[in-house]
Design an enzyme around this catalytic site. Structure first.
Site, PDB file in Angstrom:
ATOM      1  N   LYS A   1      -5.555 -56.679  63.987  1.00 32.72           N
ATOM      2  CA  LYS A   1      -6.653 -57.385  64.399  1.00 32.72           C
ATOM      3  C   LYS A   1      -7.030 -56.326  65.698  1.00 32.72           C
ATOM      4  CE  LYS A   1      -8.285 -61.257  61.961  1.00 32.72           C
ATOM      5  NZ  LYS A   1      -8.057 -62.399  61.330  1.00 32.72           N
TER       6      LYS A   1
HETATM    7  C1  E4P Z   1     -10.270 -63.971  59.491  1.00 29.53           C
HETATM    8  O1  E4P Z   1      -9.463 -63.286  59.809  1.00 29.53           O
HETATM    9  C2  E4P Z   1     -10.585 -64.953  60.793  1.00 29.53           C
HETATM   10  O2  E4P Z   1      -9.448 -65.270  61.100  1.00 29.53           O
HETATM   11  C3  E4P Z   1     -11.273 -66.327  59.748  1.00 29.53           C
HETATM   12  O3  E4P Z   1     -11.541 -66.134  58.143  1.00 29.53           O
HETATM   13  C4  E4P Z   1     -12.677 -67.077  60.412  1.00 29.53           C
HETATM   14  O4  E4P Z   1     -13.046 -67.846  59.877  1.00 29.53           O
HETATM   15  P1  E4P Z   1     -13.486 -68.779  60.533  1.00 29.53           P
HETATM   16  O5  E4P Z   1     -14.873 -68.284  60.233  1.00 29.53           O
HETATM   17  O6  E4P Z   1     -13.357 -70.118  59.670  1.00 29.53           O
HETATM   18  O7  E4P Z   1     -12.829 -69.131  61.805  1.00 29.53           O
END
Ligand code: E4P
Length: 215
Positions: free
Chosen positions: A83
């Site tokens: 990521k």
């Molecule tokens: C995506 O890869 C992220 O880990 C995640 O969906 C972020 O979500 P949040 O906005 O609830 O922290």
């Protein structure tokens, strides 16, 4: 539609994986911090439970740092997806990883043009954060349909991971427009499966089944 689980909690992953519905996992530093465990240990455990793409996020802010972390993380398991944040420094890191055949998920994507750039770089996944957009009074799901339209126009095969999912309706909206993947917190995953009328129906059937003479 593929379902990824958005968590670093191994117990949650084991439980959800029993349904046979979990196609992959996404993690991020905030989710791992909640576990109180080391990132690599968590990733190793996750890779032993789910046989699918497992996103692991870098935390360096410079390109070289991201690449170093990415190489390290990619060594954990062949299912690891790196990521990379959608920043100026993240773009060359993503390009390099793509050229090395290391799968990349571009994260923190909030606009269609950011997503276009990710697609042009040939990353495997792009993660629009719809819940965080909803939080600031923008329709997050509209971002997903814009990205789908743009990717369609240019035959870009980057898969869209609908991220920052807060409730089952986010999954429904994403499915209605044909998004490839939704990454879902464990609590939302459970809510998606449940329905009070299913439970009530089961109760009635079981009560009536008990009244049927056995022979
Ligand atoms: C995506 O890869 C992220 O880990 C995640 O969906 C972020 O979500 P949040 O906005 O609830 O922290």
């Amino acid at each position: 539609m593929k379902f990824f689980l958005d968590t670093a909690n191994v117990d949650e992953i084991k439980k959800a994986a029993e349904t046979g519905l979990v196609d992959g996992i996404t993690t991020n530093p905030s989710l791992v911090a909640k576990t109180g465990r080391k990132y690599k240990d968590v990733l190793k455990d996750i890779c032993s439970i789910v046989n699918g793409p497992i996103s692991a996020e870098v935390v360096s802010e410079d390109t070289e740092g991201m690449l170093g972390e990415a190489r390290d993380l990619a060594r954990i398991h062949s299912n690891i997806v790196i990521k990379i944040p959608m920043t100026k420094q993240g773009l060359p890191a993503a390009k390099k990883l793509v050229s090395q055949g290391i799968p990349v998920n571009m994260t923190l994507v909030f606009s269609p043009l950011q997503a276009l750039v990710c697609g042009k770089l040939g990353v495997d996944y792009v993660s629009p954060f719809i819940g965080r957009l909803d939080d600031i009074s923008h329709y997050g799901i509209e971002l997903v349909s814009d990205i789908m339209e743009i990717y369609d126009n240019y035959n870009i095969d980057t898969e869209i991971i609908v991220a920052s999912v807060r409730h089952p309706l986010h999954i429904l909206d994403a499915a209605k427009i044909g998004a490839h993947i939704a990454t879902v917190p464990a609590a939302v995953f459970e809510k998606m499966i449940l329905h009070p009328l299913t439970d009530k129906g089961m109760e009635m059937f079981l009560a009536d089944a008990a009244k049927i003479p056995s022979n």
